[in-house]
Design an enzyme around this catalytic site. Structure first.
Site, PDB file in Angstrom:
ATOM      1  N   GLY A   1      25.315 -62.672   7.151  1.00  0.00           N
ATOM      2  CA  GLY A   1      26.093 -63.649   6.474  1.00  0.00           C
ATOM      3  C   GLY A   1      27.330 -63.815   7.002  1.00  0.00           C
ATOM      4  O   GLY A   1      27.850 -62.833   7.359  1.00  0.00           O
TER       5      GLY A   1
ATOM      6  N   ARG B   1      20.580 -64.380  10.997  1.00  0.00           N
ATOM      7  CA  ARG B   1      19.907 -63.198  10.719  1.00  0.00           C
ATOM      8  C   ARG B   1      18.748 -62.925  11.743  1.00  0.00           C
ATOM      9  O   ARG B   1      17.893 -62.092  11.477  1.00  0.00           O
ATOM     10  CB  ARG B   1      19.548 -63.364   9.288  1.00  0.00           C
ATOM     11  CG  ARG B   1      20.569 -63.644   8.449  1.00  0.00           C
ATOM     12  CD  ARG B   1      19.895 -63.424   6.881  1.00  0.00           C
ATOM     13  NE  ARG B   1      20.929 -63.861   5.970  1.00  0.00           N
ATOM     14  CZ  ARG B   1      21.788 -63.016   5.493  1.00  0.00           C
ATOM     15  NH1 ARG B   1      22.003 -61.759   6.012  1.00  0.00           N
ATOM     16  NH2 ARG B   1      22.678 -63.408   4.653  1.00  0.00           N
TER      17      ARG B   1
ATOM     18  N   ASP C   1      25.163 -53.491   6.936  1.00  0.00           N
ATOM     19  CA  ASP C   1      24.254 -52.567   7.083  1.00  0.00           C
ATOM     20  C   ASP C   1      22.937 -52.763   8.018  1.00  0.00           C
ATOM     21  O   ASP C   1      22.505 -52.249   8.721  1.00  0.00           O
ATOM     22  CB  ASP C   1      23.796 -52.067   5.657  1.00  0.00           C
ATOM     23  CG  ASP C   1      22.862 -50.965   5.614  1.00  0.00           C
ATOM     24  OD1 ASP C   1      23.330 -49.978   5.720  1.00  0.00           O
ATOM     25  OD2 ASP C   1      21.764 -51.002   5.683  1.00  0.00           O
TER      26      ASP C   1
ATOM     27  N   THR D   1      30.874 -57.011   5.419  1.00  0.00           N
ATOM     28  CA  THR D   1      30.206 -57.726   4.338  1.00  0.00           C
ATOM     29  C   THR D   1      31.140 -57.943   3.135  1.00  0.00           C
ATOM     30  O   THR D   1      32.024 -57.352   2.715  1.00  0.00           O
ATOM     31  CB  THR D   1      29.254 -56.531   3.746  1.00  0.00           C
ATOM     32  OG1 THR D   1      28.569 -56.995   2.647  1.00  0.00           O
ATOM     33  CG2 THR D   1      29.781 -55.288   3.704  1.00  0.00           C
TER      34      THR D   1
ATOM     35  N   ASP E   1      30.116 -58.015   0.068  1.00  0.00           N
ATOM     36  CA  ASP E   1      29.627 -57.075  -0.908  1.00  0.00           C
ATOM     37  C   ASP E   1      30.491 -55.683  -1.117  1.00  0.00           C
ATOM     38  O   ASP E   1      30.504 -54.955  -2.163  1.00  0.00           O
ATOM     39  CB  ASP E   1      28.133 -56.678  -1.129  1.00  0.00           C
ATOM     40  CG  ASP E   1      27.514 -58.244  -1.059  1.00  0.00           C
ATOM     41  OD1 ASP E   1      27.946 -58.776  -1.941  1.00  0.00           O
ATOM     42  OD2 ASP E   1      26.143 -58.072  -0.746  1.00  0.00           O
TER      43      ASP E   1
ATOM     44  N   ASP F   1      29.607 -52.867   0.265  1.00  0.00           N
ATOM     45  CA  ASP F   1      28.720 -51.903   0.188  1.00  0.00           C
ATOM     46  C   ASP F   1      28.308 -50.981   1.201  1.00  0.00           C
ATOM     47  O   ASP F   1      27.524 -50.216   1.043  1.00  0.00           O
ATOM     48  CB  ASP F   1      27.364 -52.545  -0.563  1.00  0.00           C
ATOM     49  CG  ASP F   1      26.716 -53.290   0.536  1.00  0.00           C
ATOM     50  OD1 ASP F   1      27.365 -53.932   1.526  1.00  0.00           O
ATOM     51  OD2 ASP F   1      25.851 -54.046   0.067  1.00  0.00           O
TER      52      ASP F   1
ATOM     53  N   MET G   1      27.841 -62.675  -6.092  1.00  0.00           N
ATOM     54  CA  MET G   1      26.839 -61.973  -5.239  1.00  0.00           C
ATOM     55  C   MET G   1      26.854 -60.533  -5.530  1.00  0.00           C
ATOM     56  O   MET G   1      27.853 -60.069  -5.866  1.00  0.00           O
ATOM     57  CB  MET G   1      27.151 -62.495  -3.707  1.00  0.00           C
ATOM     58  CG  MET G   1      26.940 -63.985  -3.504  1.00  0.00           C
ATOM     59  SD  MET G   1      27.181 -64.482  -1.796  1.00  0.00           S
ATOM     60  CE  MET G   1      26.184 -65.874  -1.481  1.00  0.00           C
TER      61      MET G   1
ATOM     62  N   ARG H   1      23.888 -57.842  -4.141  1.00  0.00           N
ATOM     63  CA  ARG H   1      22.236 -57.539  -4.086  1.00  0.00           C
ATOM     64  C   ARG H   1      22.208 -56.041  -4.877  1.00  0.00           C
ATOM     65  O   ARG H   1      21.336 -55.941  -5.679  1.00  0.00           O
ATOM     66  CB  ARG H   1      21.878 -57.604  -2.653  1.00  0.00           C
ATOM     67  CG  ARG H   1      20.421 -56.949  -2.641  1.00  0.00           C
ATOM     68  CD  ARG H   1      19.945 -57.227  -1.050  1.00  0.00           C
ATOM     69  NE  ARG H   1      19.856 -58.329  -0.947  1.00  0.00           N
ATOM     70  CZ  ARG H   1      18.703 -59.373  -0.969  1.00  0.00           C
ATOM     71  NH1 ARG H   1      17.631 -58.787  -1.484  1.00  0.00           N
ATOM     72  NH2 ARG H   1      18.875 -60.655  -0.596  1.00  0.00           N
TER      73      ARG H   1
ATOM     74  N   GLU I   1      24.141 -60.839  -8.673  1.00  0.00           N
ATOM     75  CA  GLU I   1      22.755 -61.438  -8.645  1.00  0.00           C
ATOM     76  C   GLU I   1      21.738 -60.507  -8.851  1.00  0.00           C
ATOM     77  O   GLU I   1      20.351 -60.614  -8.881  1.00  0.00           O
ATOM     78  CB  GLU I   1      22.781 -62.077  -7.418  1.00  0.00           C
ATOM     79  CG  GLU I   1      22.990 -61.250  -6.114  1.00  0.00           C
ATOM     80  CD  GLU I   1      23.110 -61.923  -4.749  1.00  0.00           C
ATOM     81  OE1 GLU I   1      22.866 -63.101  -4.867  1.00  0.00           O
ATOM     82  OE2 GLU I   1      23.354 -61.292  -4.105  1.00  0.00           O
TER      83      GLU I   1
ATOM     84  N   GLN J   1      31.696 -68.082  -2.337  1.00  0.00           N
ATOM     85  CA  GLN J   1      32.358 -66.741  -2.403  1.00  0.00           C
ATOM     86  C   GLN J   1      32.525 -66.460  -0.740  1.00  0.00           C
ATOM     87  O   GLN J   1      33.317 -65.678  -0.340  1.00  0.00           O
ATOM     88  CB  GLN J   1      31.375 -65.666  -2.783  1.00  0.00           C
ATOM     89  CG  GLN J   1      31.380 -65.668  -4.256  1.00  0.00           C
ATOM     90  CD  GLN J   1      30.129 -65.097  -4.940  1.00  0.00           C
ATOM     91  OE1 GLN J   1      30.224 -63.988  -5.194  1.00  0.00           O
ATOM     92  NE2 GLN J   1      29.029 -65.675  -5.094  1.00  0.00           N
TER      93      GLN J   1
END
Length: 342
Positions: A11, A73, A104, A126, A128, A130, A170, A172, A222, A274
């Site tokens: 992304g 991707r 990741d 990322t 996120d 994470d 967002m 996951r 999400e 975002q």
């Protein structure tokens, strides 16, 4: 003169262009390196589709969102890919090693390429936040700022109509964006993948807010699930990494809240907003530092390493530390915020 190829995979993310600029400027000015960009992630690596990256190509790009070399991707082991083909591409283009910028999945692919003999290093990316091997990733700060502003804006329309507002952000497997934006904006409930909550508990928080004469504000990641759900809600098929495309839990939650509380409830999904737009000053700075550090990394020939932020220092960590060990919101942190929900 050493020549390296940069790719951005997965992304898009605010701050990617700052990484590219930092890498190229450090490499050309300090190490005498040359760079090309593989267009559209691993697709460019597999098919040898590159663009030259010199000082002129990267001037002024730190403030731009997205990535000037494109992303996808597409995986390096897709048809026409694999180590033998990639080695041939690198030899034909005179490229000594690959710099992979991604999350990741990208780091996992890079680690596999490393074991197959491809000299490669990584930069974590990322929104996120994470990845366990680094304290923060660029893009996260921008996403939190955007989400926080969205909560602030929804609050005004919720107050005007005495509605309960639900904002889906967002996240996951990790609820960092929801936690940071929800805490910053004073949300009355924050729902994250790490901690299922019952509908009854959510409605209890919402009703307690209404009882005080306020309009409830709920932020939900999400990937959030109710206790009875085996997996996060998905109705959009699979993404390029064959993972379920998440999204829509807010649209499920809002009518349930309205049905059980009698409070008019509306849901908004923030989605790709975002990811887009101008990166924050923090993300531009971190991206630049990562870029400079990865130029130093390839100058030292330390393949299989990823740059990371630890405290205020940029360090090097092996791919093995960065892959398959997601950084989730600690339950103590969530419980601390949960204590003042409602």
């Amino acid at each position: 003169m050493a020549r390296f190829g940069i790719l951005t995979s997965g992304g898009d993310c605010p701050g990617l262009n700052a990484v590219i600029r930092g890498t190229v400027l450090q490499g050309t000015k300090v190490h005498g390196q040359e760079f090309v960009g593989f267009k559209d992630g691993f697709h460019g690596l597999v098919y040898g589709d590159v663009v030259d990256l010199d000082r002129t190509a990267v001037q002024g790009i730190s403030s731009q969102g997205g990535t000037i070399i494109g992303t996808s991707r597409f995986g390096p082991y897709e048809p026409d890919g694999g180590p033998d083909n990639i080695k041939g591409v690198l030899a034909r283009l005179g490229i000594d090693a690959v710099i992979a910028v991604g999350g990741d999945g990208t780091m996992a692919a890079a680690n596999r390429l490393l074991t197959d003999g491809i000299p490669i290093v990584g930069v974590p990316k990322t929104i996120d936040n994470d990845l366990n091997a680094t304290d923060y990733t660029f893009g996260f700060n921008t996403a939190v700022e955007v989400a926080t502003e969205a909560v602030d804006r929804l609050r005004t329309t919720g107050n005007s109509h005495k509605r309960c507002m639900v904002l889906e952000v967002m996240g996951r497997h990790a609820g960092w964006i929801a936690m940071y934006s929800g805490v910053a904006a004073g949300a009355h409930a924050i729902l994250i993948p790490e901690q299922p909550e019952t509908l009854e508990q959510i409605c209890e928080w919402v009703l307690s807010v209404q009882d005080r004469g306020r309009s409830p504000m709920v932020v939900v990641a999400e990937g959030f699930t109710f206790p009875h759900m085996d997996e996060a809600h998905s109705h959009k098929g699979l993404d390029g990494f064959n993972r379920p495309r998440l999204g829509g839990i807010g649209d499920i939650l809002a009518p349930l809240i309205e049905e059980h509380t009698g409070i008019e409830t509306r849901s908004t999904t923030l989605g790709y907003i975002q990811r887009g737009g101008v990166p924050s000053a923090w993300d531009r700075t971190l991206g630049t530092r990562f870029g400079q550090a990865v130029s130093d990394l390839v100058a030292d020939g330390q393949w299989g390493q990823m740059v990371a932020l630890r405290g205020t220092d940029i360090v090097r960590v092996p791919f093995a530390e960065a892959v398959g060990n997601p950084k989730t919101v600690p339950l103590d942190y969530y419980r601390g915020a949960r204590a003042i929900f409602g």
